[in-house]
Design a protein around this motif. Sequence first.
Motif, PDB file in Angstrom:
ATOM      1  N   ARG A 190     -53.778 -20.177 -27.013  1.00  0.00           N
ATOM      2  CA  ARG A 190     -53.344 -19.257 -28.061  1.00  0.00           C
ATOM      3  C   ARG A 190     -52.784 -18.009 -27.398  1.00  0.00           C
ATOM      4  O   ARG A 190     -53.373 -17.474 -26.452  1.00  0.00           O
ATOM      5  CB  ARG A 190     -54.515 -18.846 -28.937  1.00  0.00           C
ATOM      6  N   PRO A 191     -51.623 -17.507 -27.871  1.00  0.00           N
ATOM      7  CA  PRO A 191     -51.095 -16.263 -27.292  1.00  0.00           C
ATOM      8  C   PRO A 191     -52.107 -15.130 -27.408  1.00  0.00           C
ATOM      9  O   PRO A 191     -52.642 -14.860 -28.483  1.00  0.00           O
ATOM     10  CB  PRO A 191     -49.855 -15.986 -28.155  1.00  0.00           C
ATOM     11  N   GLY A 192     -52.387 -14.488 -26.296  1.00  0.00           N
ATOM     12  CA  GLY A 192     -53.329 -13.382 -26.300  1.00  0.00           C
ATOM     13  C   GLY A 192     -54.776 -13.790 -26.482  1.00  0.00           C
ATOM     14  O   GLY A 192     -55.642 -12.929 -26.672  1.00  0.00           O
ATOM     15  N   GLY A 193     -55.044 -15.060 -26.423  1.00  0.00           N
ATOM     16  CA  GLY A 193     -56.396 -15.542 -26.653  1.00  0.00           C
ATOM     17  C   GLY A 193     -57.329 -15.222 -25.493  1.00  0.00           C
ATOM     18  O   GLY A 193     -56.910 -15.072 -24.349  1.00  0.00           O
ATOM     19  N   VAL A 194     -58.601 -15.110 -25.812  1.00  0.00           N
ATOM     20  CA  VAL A 194     -59.650 -14.867 -24.826  1.00  0.00           C
ATOM     21  C   VAL A 194     -60.572 -16.072 -24.811  1.00  0.00           C
ATOM     22  O   VAL A 194     -60.978 -16.554 -25.872  1.00  0.00           O
ATOM     23  CB  VAL A 194     -60.462 -13.595 -25.162  1.00  0.00           C
ATOM     24  N   VAL A 195     -60.882 -16.576 -23.633  1.00  0.00           N
ATOM     25  CA  VAL A 195     -61.822 -17.685 -23.506  1.00  0.00           C
ATOM     26  C   VAL A 195     -63.054 -17.192 -22.752  1.00  0.00           C
ATOM     27  O   VAL A 195     -62.952 -16.672 -21.642  1.00  0.00           O
ATOM     28  CB  VAL A 195     -61.200 -18.889 -22.779  1.00  0.00           C
ATOM     29  N   LEU A 196     -64.217 -17.345 -23.387  1.00  0.00           N
ATOM     30  CA  LEU A 196     -65.484 -17.106 -22.715  1.00  0.00           C
ATOM     31  C   LEU A 196     -65.974 -18.446 -22.203  1.00  0.00           C
ATOM     32  O   LEU A 196     -66.262 -19.344 -22.998  1.00  0.00           O
ATOM     33  CB  LEU A 196     -66.503 -16.504 -23.682  1.00  0.00           C
ATOM     34  N   PRO A 197     -66.089 -18.616 -20.893  1.00  0.00           N
ATOM     35  CA  PRO A 197     -66.477 -19.920 -20.357  1.00  0.00           C
ATOM     36  C   PRO A 197     -67.945 -20.230 -20.632  1.00  0.00           C
ATOM     37  O   PRO A 197     -68.774 -19.329 -20.783  1.00  0.00           O
ATOM     38  CB  PRO A 197     -66.214 -19.780 -18.861  1.00  0.00           C
ATOM     39  N   THR A 198     -68.241 -21.492 -20.686  1.00  0.00           N
ATOM     40  CA  THR A 198     -69.586 -21.936 -21.038  1.00  0.00           C
ATOM     41  C   THR A 198     -70.647 -21.361 -20.123  1.00  0.00           C
ATOM     42  O   THR A 198     -71.783 -21.114 -20.554  1.00  0.00           O
ATOM     43  CB  THR A 198     -69.650 -23.480 -21.038  1.00  0.00           C
ATOM     44  N   TRP A 199     -70.318 -21.095 -18.861  1.00  0.00           N
ATOM     45  CA  TRP A 199     -71.330 -20.594 -17.933  1.00  0.00           C
ATOM     46  C   TRP A 199     -71.741 -19.157 -18.218  1.00  0.00           C
ATOM     47  O   TRP A 199     -72.746 -18.671 -17.702  1.00  0.00           O
ATOM     48  CB  TRP A 199     -70.872 -20.729 -16.481  1.00  0.00           C
ATOM     49  N   VAL A 200     -70.990 -18.453 -19.102  1.00  0.00           N
ATOM     50  CA  VAL A 200     -71.345 -17.091 -19.497  1.00  0.00           C
ATOM     51  C   VAL A 200     -72.315 -17.094 -20.679  1.00  0.00           C
ATOM     52  O   VAL A 200     -73.036 -16.128 -20.901  1.00  0.00           O
ATOM     53  CB  VAL A 200     -70.067 -16.316 -19.880  1.00  0.00           C
ATOM     54  N   ILE A 201     -72.344 -18.195 -21.423  1.00  0.00           N
ATOM     55  CA  ILE A 201     -72.963 -18.238 -22.745  1.00  0.00           C
ATOM     56  C   ILE A 201     -74.257 -19.046 -22.711  1.00  0.00           C
ATOM     57  O   ILE A 201     -74.337 -20.083 -22.056  1.00  0.00           O
ATOM     58  CB  ILE A 201     -71.967 -18.853 -23.753  1.00  0.00           C
ATOM     59  N   ASP A 202     -75.244 -18.576 -23.455  1.00  0.00           N
ATOM     60  CA  ASP A 202     -76.505 -19.307 -23.575  1.00  0.00           C
ATOM     61  C   ASP A 202     -76.520 -20.240 -24.776  1.00  0.00           C
ATOM     62  O   ASP A 202     -77.052 -21.349 -24.689  1.00  0.00           O
ATOM     63  CB  ASP A 202     -77.674 -18.329 -23.669  1.00  0.00           C
ATOM     64  N   ALA A 203     -75.994 -19.794 -25.908  1.00  0.00           N
ATOM     65  CA  ALA A 203     -76.029 -20.609 -27.122  1.00  0.00           C
ATOM     66  C   ALA A 203     -74.765 -20.415 -27.926  1.00  0.00           C
ATOM     67  O   ALA A 203     -74.262 -19.286 -28.068  1.00  0.00           O
ATOM     68  CB  ALA A 203     -77.248 -20.258 -27.966  1.00  0.00           C
TER      69      ALA A 203
END
Length: 273
Positions: free
Chosen positions: A207-220
Amino acid sequence: MAEIRSLHDAVADLVHEGDTVAMEGFTHLIPYAAAHEVIRQGITDLTLARMTPDVVYDQLIGAGLVRKLIFSWGGNPGVGSLHRFRDAVENGWPRPLELDEHSHAGMANRYVAGASRLPFAVLRGYRGSDLATRTDTVSSVVCPFTGEELAAVAALNPDVTVVHAQRADRQGNVQMWGLTGVQKEAALAADRVLVTVEEMVDELTPRPGGVVLPTWVIDAVCVVPGGAHPSYAAGYTVRDNAFYQAWDPIARDRDAFIQWIDENVRTEGAVAR
């Protein structure tokens, strides 16, 4: 690595009494559903951090769960004051509220320092303001190269960051777009991260300008369609402007507020509308 979980279980495991909790989102993607689950579970003595606390924090403060607020602006956007916030500050109801107030730039830099695992951030700011005299998280440093005196703000590292996003894939990678604020920095700065999303997909398409938080940053990751209401999730829902207007008379009156929270949040299966 992120686990796909129910909102109830994720909140119960990740948000603890006495935690510093950041619930970030700018204009849209505000994690109301997660905040309401915190209210239902009665998790108290919280320090809340947010660049722009609005109605979602008014509700948590009015529910008596908050002892301190770290912030840089507060109000019901487009309407006026946060009356539960004001009542706590001015009258100590339902409990006294400690404040740590910053500029927007100061708050953003605190998150950046936290995400970078640095002890503080440096900026040109707070000049002409007495904010620095009202908090122990603003100081000054002298640049070793130019001799210029600059403002320094202490890193902000929440125990938990909670955000809402448009979608996640089945591995727990999260994607958001539209008006984004400091969700990425707040997530990277935290010890634990909980994300609610509109939907689960097999693959995250760019997505233009999209932000992805990778799974290794997230707990749930919790699938909660409409989890940002009355704010919105671009491409999925629209802002409920009528709700923000209706909130003003509800929040002005203690009894009306308690009745609304009991009927729309604390009641099992309730969905606030």
